[in-house]
Design an enzyme around this catalytic site. Structure first.
Site, PDB file in Angstrom:
ATOM      1  N   HIS A   1      67.982  24.457  13.932  1.00 27.73           N
ATOM      2  CA  HIS A   1      66.793  24.462  12.933  1.00 27.73           C
ATOM      3  C   HIS A   1      66.431  22.612  12.809  1.00 27.73           C
ATOM      4  O   HIS A   1      65.362  22.345  12.663  1.00 27.73           O
ATOM      5  CB  HIS A   1      67.204  24.718  11.505  1.00 27.73           C
TER       6      HIS A   1
ATOM      7  N   GLY B   1      70.315  -3.726  16.911  1.00 34.52           N
ATOM      8  CA  GLY B   1      70.875  -4.598  15.707  1.00 34.52           C
ATOM      9  C   GLY B   1      70.345  -4.262  14.392  1.00 34.52           C
ATOM     10  O   GLY B   1      70.575  -4.797  13.426  1.00 34.52           O
TER      11      GLY B   1
ATOM     12  N   CYS C   1      58.752  27.038   8.484  1.00 33.95           N
ATOM     13  CA  CYS C   1      59.489  26.590   9.912  1.00 33.95           C
ATOM     14  C   CYS C   1      59.440  27.736  10.878  1.00 33.95           C
ATOM     15  O   CYS C   1      59.585  28.876  10.552  1.00 33.95           O
ATOM     16  CB  CYS C   1      60.988  26.134   9.657  1.00 33.95           C
TER      17      CYS C   1
ATOM     18  N   GLY D   1      78.125  -0.486  25.035  1.00 33.04           N
ATOM     19  CA  GLY D   1      78.674  -1.458  24.111  1.00 33.04           C
ATOM     20  C   GLY D   1      78.697  -1.316  22.588  1.00 33.04           C
ATOM     21  O   GLY D   1      79.877  -1.647  22.010  1.00 33.04           O
TER      22      GLY D   1
ATOM     23  N   CYS E   1      61.406  27.505  13.758  1.00 29.43           N
ATOM     24  CA  CYS E   1      62.379  27.708  14.612  1.00 29.43           C
ATOM     25  C   CYS E   1      62.982  29.051  14.811  1.00 29.43           C
ATOM     26  O   CYS E   1      62.844  29.857  13.835  1.00 29.43           O
ATOM     27  CB  CYS E   1      63.267  26.504  14.438  1.00 29.43           C
TER      28      CYS E   1
ATOM     29  N   ASP F   1      66.322   7.821  18.076  1.00 32.97           N
ATOM     30  CA  ASP F   1      67.267   8.594  18.502  1.00 32.97           C
ATOM     31  C   ASP F   1      68.200   8.308  17.179  1.00 32.97           C
ATOM     32  O   ASP F   1      68.239   7.281  16.362  1.00 32.97           O
ATOM     33  CB  ASP F   1      68.070   8.119  19.421  1.00 32.97           C
TER      34      ASP F   1
ATOM     35  N   CYS G   1      65.021  30.095  11.468  1.00 33.04           N
ATOM     36  CA  CYS G   1      64.188  30.419  10.199  1.00 33.04           C
ATOM     37  C   CYS G   1      63.394  31.653  10.778  1.00 33.04           C
ATOM     38  O   CYS G   1      63.178  32.437   9.873  1.00 33.04           O
ATOM     39  CB  CYS G   1      63.352  29.324   9.947  1.00 33.04           C
TER      40      CYS G   1
ATOM     41  N   ASP H   1      72.867   4.887  26.648  1.00 36.61           N
ATOM     42  CA  ASP H   1      73.277   3.475  26.269  1.00 36.61           C
ATOM     43  C   ASP H   1      74.005   2.832  27.269  1.00 36.61           C
ATOM     44  O   ASP H   1      74.598   3.120  28.042  1.00 36.61           O
ATOM     45  CB  ASP H   1      73.767   3.708  24.671  1.00 36.61           C
ATOM     46  N   SER H   2      74.290   1.438  26.606  1.00 37.09           N
ATOM     47  CA  SER H   2      75.017   0.625  27.514  1.00 37.09           C
ATOM     48  C   SER H   2      76.471   0.755  27.434  1.00 37.09           C
ATOM     49  O   SER H   2      77.328   0.456  28.048  1.00 37.09           O
ATOM     50  CB  SER H   2      74.813  -0.721  27.083  1.00 37.09           C
TER      51      SER H   2
END
Ligand SMILES: [Zn+2]
Lengths: 418, 419
Positions: free
Chosen positions: B362, B244, B332, B123, B334, B294, B337, B120-121
C-alpha cells in the site's frame, strides 16, 4: 457433502473426490489430499497475489480457532462470516481448534472447557462460546470441540484417556444440538473428533460412538508427529478406520511428513493439514521431491547413484528423538543456508513451475536467508507449497495407476515407511 | 551542453582524467525528454530513458537495500508500476559481494529485476552505520562489521563495485558530513567530493551502459553549494544529485539549499534529491525543480503498521481500527485496499508477516500514485492547484501548514489557501 470413492483397498487406502463441501457446493477436493494451511486466514508470508501464483490450490482452507478467538467480538459485529472478513478467495473454509504448528501447554482442560492460546494468552472455551465463534466465523465445515490432550506428557493414563473420549463425545452432542438450532450454520458440516490416545480399546470405542452421530466426517486427533511410534499410529488408525463409515472423509491432525502421510494414507486416511511446508520454510529449507514417475531406465540408474548423498546421510544419523522431529530437517528437503549454495545459480528444483523456481536461483535464496530478508519466507513458502501439492498429486496418480510401491521407493527414497 | 571543462580552475583534478570526460558525453546511456514545465513553479515532467526502460518523472524510487524490497516480489513491485528502485552498495558489497553478483549477471540478474536500478556509493552507509570510519584523501577507511577486517573504500573501489552490480545509475563516492556540522570540515568535504567525482568518472568501466551521477555537497552554506555547483556542472556527467541534506537540518535551510541547487543545475539533466520521501517534502521539492527521490521511510514505517494516506498516516495496529471494516484508504486502488479492511489487517498483524507486506505494498503504491498525480497535474498545467488541494487534504487547517513549506512554495509563486 459427498465423498465419491473411485478406488478402495480393503483395510487400506481410498482414492476419490470430496464434493459439495459444506455450503461451498460448487467446490470439490481430490483425496488423498491436503488442506490450505493458514494463520488467521492468511497462508504464512503470502498475500493474495503471491498465493495465487500457485495453481491448483487445495479447495479447503484451514483456519485455526486459536488465531481468531480474540477477534470474536469483531467478527460478531462484522456479521458476514470469516471468509469475507479475511478477503479470502473462492474456497471452502474448515475451522480447527488448535494450530498444528504451535503446541499448546497441557493441563488446562476441564470437564466443561478446553483452552486455546491466542496472541494475548490463554482463552477458555465452553461449548457455548465455541459454537458462538463458529456462528460468527460461518465455516463450511469445522471440528467439534474436543479434549485432545492425551498425547501430551502425563495425560496419557488409561483413566485420562477414557475421560477424554467421554468428554469429547459429550462436547460433540452439545455442539450438534446447537449446530442444528443455528441458522448461520445451516449447510455446514461438523467433523466428529476421534480420541483415545494409544489405547486400541478406547480408539475403537471413540470411533464407534462418533460414527453413530450425524457428523459429516471425522477428525483423527492425538496422532501428532512425536506422539507415538509410526507403527503404533498406523495400527491404531487402521483399527479406527475399520469402525468408520466408508462414505465420510477422515482428516488426520498433526501429521505432515511425506513418509508418515503415505503410511497413514495406506491405513485409510483421506485428508491432511498442510502445515509441513510451513515448518520446512521456517527452518530455511526447500522441499525437493523427485516426482517424475515416467519410466526412464537411464535416469533410474543415475538416481541410484544420487540417492546416496543427502537422503542416506540423514538416515544414518540414527534414531531421532520423537519430540524433536518437528524441528529436524527431513530427507525431503535441502538446507539453503548451507554455504555450498552461495554460488549455486540453479533453481531450487529443476523443472518446478513455482514462482520461486521460475524466477530465482539457489544463490539468491541463500543470500536472502543469511541476510534475514522477509522475501526468503515468501519464496520458500511458495516453492514448498507447490512441491507439497505436487507430492499429493503424484501420490494420487500412483494410487490410481497401482504404482504405490514404485512411488514409495522413488519419492520417499531410502526412508523406511513407518 | 554543459560548459567545457576548465581545468585551470580545478587544480586538483588530474589532467589525465579529463579526456575521458569528453568521450563520455556521446555515449551517455540516458536521455531526458522534458514533457512539460509548470509555468508558475520550477516543476517539470520528463521522460527519463534509461537502459532498462523509460522512467516517468517526477519519480519516487523505493529502496531495496539488500537486493530485495522487504518481502515484496519483483513481480509485485513491477505490477505497482515501479520502473526504478535502489540497491545499497555497502550492504551488497559486504554480502554477497560484488564477485558473486557479477557472476549472476549483475544485480538485475541476481534479484531478477527487469527494470532500472540505482546504486549509492556506499559512503553514506559507512559514515552512518559504521562507527570506526575515517576519511582521508584516499577514501573512507572502516572496519567490516562482519569480520573486523579493515577496508578502504576509495572512489575507484566504489565504482568498481557498482560496475559489478551493473546498476543503470551509479552514484559518485562523496565525502559525507552531517548536515548539522559547520566550519572548515564542510568546505573540505565539498572540495574533496569534487576531486572524488573526477576519480569516479575516470574509473567507470561501463560508461556506455552505466550512468554516473555527481552529488552536490556544500552543507548549508550558500557559497559552498554554489562553488560545488559551478565545479561539478563543468563535468559532463549524465545527472546530478543534491546530497548532504535530509540529515536533521532545519527545514528552512533544507529547502533553500534545494532551490539554490536546482537554480544552477542544467535544465536537460535529471536532478535527484537524495533521501527525501515524506509526501509534503516530495510535493514541495517537485515545485522547486527536483525530478527523482528515494527514501526508506515508506517501506520501513509499513513494517510497524503505519499506512500512508492523503491525510497523513494511519496506524493499523491501533485498537481503534479493530472493528473498522473500511480499506486503509477507500480511494486507493492498490491490491491491499481492493481486498482487505483495516480490521482484518489489524487482526493479521498479530499473526503473520504478510500483514507487513500488505502495508508495504500500500505504501509503495501511495508514493508512486502520488508522483503520478503530480506528473499529470504538471502535464495538464494545473500543478499549483494540485499543490493547494494536496496541502488542504494533508492538514486539517491552514494554520497547521509547516511554515517552511509555505515559504518554499511562496518562493515559486504558490500561495496556499487559508481554510
Ligand atoms: Zn519451486
Amino acid at each position: 457433502m459427498k465423498l465419491e470413492l473411485t478406488r478402495v483397498v480393503q483395510g487400506g487406502y481410498r482414492l476419490g473426490v470430496l464434493k459439495e463441501i459444506g455450503r461451498a457446493t460448487h467446490l470439490s477436493l481430490e483425496v488423498p489430499g491436503c488442506l490450505l494451511y493458514t494463520r488467521c486466514g492468511t497462508v504464512p508470508h503470502l498475500t493474495h497475489d503471491t498465493l495465487h501464483t500457485l495453481s491448483n490450490l487445495p479447495s479447503i482452507t484451514q483456519l485455526t480457532l486459536s488465531t481468531v478467538v480474540e477477534h470474536q467480538e469483531v467478527l460478531e459485529e462484522y456479521k458476514d462470516g470469516f471468509k469475507k472478513f479475511a478477503g479470502l478467495h473462492d474456497t471452502a473454509l474448515y475451522c480447527s481448534l488448535h494450530d498444528p504448528v504451535t503446541q499448546s501447554p497441557a493441563g488446562y482442560v476441564t470437564n466443561k472447557t478446553v483452552s486455546v492460546w491466542g496472541s494475548g494468552g490463554r482463552i477458555e472455551l465452553t461449548v457455548g462460546r465455541f459454537m458462538a465463534l463458529q456462528k460468527a466465523l460461518r465455516p463450511d465445515l469445522y471440528q467439534s470441540m474436543a479434549d485432545g490432550e492425551t498425547w501430551q506428557g502425563d495425560a496419557s493414563s488409561r483413566k485420562r484417556i477414557r475421560k477424554s473420549v467421554d468428554r469429547t463425545l459429550a462436547h460433540l452432542d452439545e455442539c450438534l444440538l446447537i449446530h442444528q438450532q443455528t441458522a448461520e450454520l445451516q449447510g455446514a458440516e461438523v467433523l466428529g473428533v476421534v480420541e483415545g490416545g494409544d489405547s486400541l480399546e478406547e480408539r475403537v470405542r471413540s470411533a464407534k460412538e462418533t460414527a453413530k452421530r450425524p457428523v459429516g466426517g471425522f477428525c483423527l486427533d492425538g496422532f501428532q508427529t512425536g506422539s507415538m511410534e509410526g507403527s503404533l499410529r498406523t495400527q491404531l488408525i487402521g483399527a479406527v478406520a475399520g469402525e468408520l463409515p466408508e462414505d465420510k472423509p477422515r482428516l488426520l491432525q498433526g501429521v505432515g511428513r511425506p513418509d508418515e502421510v503415505v503410511a497413514c494414507v495406506e491405513a485409510g486416511v483421506d485428508l491432511f493439514e498442510s502445515f509441513f511446508p510451513f515448518q520446512v520454510t521456517e527452518r530455511g529449507c526447500a522441499l525437493t521431491f523427485d516426482l517424475d514417475l515416467s519410466p526412464d531406465p537411464e535416469r533410474a540408474v543415475l538416481e541410484l547413484g544420487e540417492e546416496k548423498d543427502e537422503a542416506w546421510e540423514s538416515e544414518q544419523s540414527g534414531d531421532v528423538q520423537l519430540e524433536d522431529q518437528a524441528e529436524t530437517i527431513t530427507p525431503f528437503e535441502m538446507d539453503l543456508k548451507d554455504t555450498k549454495y552461495r554460488d549455486d545459480f540453479t533453481p531450487l528444483v529443476e523443472g518446478c513451475g513455482c514462482y520461486c523456481c521460475t524466477n530465482h536461483q539457489r544463490a539468491y535464496l541463500h543470500h536472502l536467508l543469511v541476510t534475514n530478508e522477509l522475501l526468503a519466507g515468501v519464496l520458500l513458502m511458495l516453492h514448498n507449497m507447490a512441491q507439497y501439492n505436487a507430492f499429493f498429486r503424484a501420490l494420487r496418480g500412483a494410487l490410481a495407476g497401482d504404482q504405490l510401491e514404485p512411488f514409495k521407493k522413488r519419492v520417499l527414497r531410502s526412508k523406511r515407511v513407518a | 551542453m554543459a560548459a567545457p571543462v576548465d581545468s585551470a580552475s580545478d587544480a586538483v583534478a588530474s589532467q589525465t582524467n579529463m579526456p575521458s570526460l569528453k568521450t563520455l558525453s556521446a555515449v551517455s546511456p540516458l536521455t531526458l525528454r522534458i514533457i512539460a514545465e509548470c509555468p508558475v513553479t520550477k516543476a517539470r515532467a520528463c521522460d527519463l530513458a534509461l537502459p532498462h526502460s523509460i522512467v516517468n518523472t517526477p519519480v519516487f524510487m523505493p529502496v531495496g537495500t539488500q537486493g530485495t524490497l522487504k518481502g515484496i516480489t519483483a513481480d509485485q513491485l513491477e505490477d505497482l508500476g515501479c520502473k526504478i528502485c535502489l540497491g545499497n552498495t555497502y550492504h551488497l558489497g559486504m554480502r554477497p559481494g560484488p564477485a558473486l553478483i557479477e557472476k549472476a549477471n549483475g544485480l538485475h540478474g541476481f534479484m531478477n529485476w527487469k527494470k532500472n536500478l540505482l546504486t549509492d556509493s556506499g559512503g553514506f552507509q559507512m559514515v552512518s552505520l559504521v562507527e570506526l570510519s575515517e576519511v582521508t584523501e584516499e577514501g573512507v577507511k572502516f572496519k567490516s562489521p562482519y569480520d573486523g577486517n579493515e577496508i578502504l573504500l576509495t572512489p575507484e573501489k566504489s565504482i568498481e563495485i557498482q560496475n559489478s552490480l551493473g546498476s543503470d545509475i551509479m552514484m559518485q563516492l562523496d565525502d559525507v558530513v552531517s548536515s548539522t556540522v559547520t566550519g572548515p570540515r564542510v568546505e573540505e568535504a565539498m572540495h574533496r567530493s569534487i576531486r572524488w567525482l573526477d576519480r569516479c568518472i575516470a574509473s567507470n568501466q561501463n560508461p556506455e551502459k552505466q550512468n554516473l551521477f555527481a552529488i552536490i555537497q556544500g552543507g548549508l552554506s550558500t557559497d559552498l553549494r554554489k562553488t560545488c555547483l559551478d565545479e561539478m556542472t563543468k563535468r559532463d556527467v549524465p545527472g546530478f544529485a543534491i546530497g548532504g541534506l535530509s540529515g536533521g537540518e532545519e527545514k528552512d535551510d533544507f529547502w533553500r539549499m534545494v532551490t539554490l541547487s536546482t537554480d544552477h543545475l542544467p535544465r536537460h539533466k535529471p536532478r535527484y534529491l537524495m533521501g527525501v520521501g515524506y509526501a509534503v517534502d516530495l510535493v514541495v521539492c517537485v515545485a522547486l525543480g527536483c525530478d527523482m527521490f528515494d527514501c526508506v521511510f515508506p517501506t520501513r514505517t509499513a513494517r510497524f503498521g503505519s499506512a500512508l494516506v492523503p491525510w497523513g498516516s494511519l496506524q493499523v495496529k491501533h485498537k481503534q481500527y479493530a472493528k473498522d471494516f473500511q480499506p486503509i484508504d477507500p480511494d486507493c486502488k492498490c491490491p491491499t485496499c481492493k481486498r482487505h479492511s483495516r480490521a482484518y489487517l489489524h487482526a493479521l498483524f498479530k499473526n503473520d508477516t504478510a500483514a507487513m507486506h500488505h502495508v508495504t505494498i500500500h505504501n509503495i503504491s501511495y508514493q508512486l500514485t502520488l508522483m503520478l498525480s503530480v506528473r499529470q497535474s504538471i502535464i495538464n498545467g494545473q500543478f499549483p492547484d494540485f499543490v493547494k488541494t494536496f496541502m488542504k487534504k494533508m492538514f486539517p487547517s491552514s494554520d497547521k501548514y509547516p511554515s517552511w513549506a509555505v515559504d518554499a512554495l511562496a518562493s515559486v509563486n504558490i500561495t496556499l489557501d487559508q481554510h
